[in-house]
Design a protein around this motif. Structure first.
Motif, mmCIF file in Angstrom:
data_model
loop_
_atom_site.group_PDB
_atom_site.id
_atom_site.type_symbol
_atom_site.label_atom_id
_atom_site.label_comp_id
_atom_site.label_asym_id
_atom_site.label_seq_id
_atom_site.Cartn_x
_atom_site.Cartn_y
_atom_site.Cartn_z
ATOM 1 N N ASN A 17 0.799 -1.227 0.000
ATOM 2 C CA ASN A 17 0.000 0.000 0.000
ATOM 3 C C ASN A 17 0.833 1.278 0.000
ATOM 4 O O ASN A 17 0.336 2.338 0.336
ATOM 5 N N LYS A 18 2.093 1.180 -0.339
ATOM 6 C CA LYS A 18 2.937 2.357 -0.483
ATOM 7 C C LYS A 18 3.331 2.467 -1.952
ATOM 8 O O LYS A 18 3.677 1.481 -2.577
ATOM 9 N N THR A 19 3.240 3.674 -2.461
ATOM 10 C CA THR A 19 3.568 3.916 -3.862
ATOM 11 C C THR A 19 4.704 4.920 -3.931
ATOM 12 O O THR A 19 4.761 5.862 -3.155
ATOM 13 N N ARG A 20 5.612 4.687 -4.869
ATOM 14 C CA ARG A 20 6.672 5.663 -5.126
ATOM 15 C C ARG A 20 6.805 5.853 -6.621
ATOM 16 O O ARG A 20 6.462 4.981 -7.410
ATOM 17 N N ILE A 21 7.306 7.015 -6.988
ATOM 18 C CA ILE A 21 7.551 7.340 -8.391
ATOM 19 C C ILE A 21 9.056 7.441 -8.580
ATOM 20 O O ILE A 21 9.760 8.012 -7.750
ATOM 21 N N SER A 22 9.540 6.875 -9.660
ATOM 22 C CA SER A 22 10.958 6.947 -9.981
ATOM 23 C C SER A 22 11.113 7.297 -11.455
ATOM 24 O O SER A 22 10.266 6.965 -12.278
ATOM 25 N N TYR A 23 12.219 7.971 -11.762
ATOM 26 C CA TYR A 23 12.464 8.459 -13.112
ATOM 27 C C TYR A 23 13.719 7.818 -13.691
ATOM 28 O O TYR A 23 14.653 7.483 -12.968
ATOM 29 N N GLY A 24 13.710 7.644 -14.983
ATOM 30 C CA GLY A 24 14.835 7.056 -15.690
ATOM 31 C C GLY A 24 15.107 7.818 -16.971
ATOM 32 O O GLY A 24 14.466 8.821 -17.266
ATOM 33 N N ILE A 25 16.060 7.313 -17.734
ATOM 34 C CA ILE A 25 16.462 7.930 -19.002
ATOM 35 C C ILE A 25 16.169 6.957 -20.137
ATOM 36 O O ILE A 25 16.432 5.762 -20.025
ATOM 37 N N VAL A 26 15.625 7.491 -21.231
ATOM 38 C CA VAL A 26 15.346 6.698 -22.424
ATOM 39 C C VAL A 26 16.015 7.375 -23.614
ATOM 40 O O VAL A 26 15.940 8.593 -23.772
ATOM 41 N N ALA A 27 16.686 6.566 -24.447
ATOM 42 C CA ALA A 27 17.310 7.075 -25.669
ATOM 43 C C ALA A 27 16.451 6.651 -26.856
ATOM 44 O O ALA A 27 16.135 5.471 -27.015
ATOM 45 N N TYR A 28 16.067 7.623 -27.669
ATOM 46 C CA TYR A 28 15.249 7.379 -28.852
ATOM 47 C C TYR A 28 16.085 7.644 -30.101
ATOM 48 O O TYR A 28 16.856 8.589 -30.143
#
Length: 80
Positions: A17-28
């Motif tokens: 019941n705990k939510t976290r947001i995480s960010y990453g890098i994407v190469a297009y």
């Protein structure tokens, strides 16, 4: 050589019941014939700090980093 653009990915993780947001890098990479960009490299779950990841993506674009070096750059970024 294809034109490479780096962007930010966002993922939501939930556990007990705990939510976290995480960010990453994407190469297009730009599509040669159809104009549709394809993901050619990515590193997920780097940081919960969206602004830091956005600045990193901007720097990668400015330096025109080859995707072959992406994992090394992320390792250096995390070591700071």
């Amino acid at each position: 050589m294809k034109n490479i653009t780096y962007g930010v990915s966002e993922e939501h993780y939930s556990l007990d019941n705990k939510t976290r947001i995480s960010y990453g890098i994407v190469a297009y990479a730009d599509g040669d014939t159809d104009g549709i960009a394809s993901i050619i490299a990515s590193v997920r779950d780097i940081s919960p700090d969206k602004q830091k990841i956005e600045l990193l993506a901007e720097q990668l674009n400015r330096l025109e980093l080859s995707p072959t070096h992406l994992h090394d750059v992320i390792a250096d970024f995390l070591a700071e």
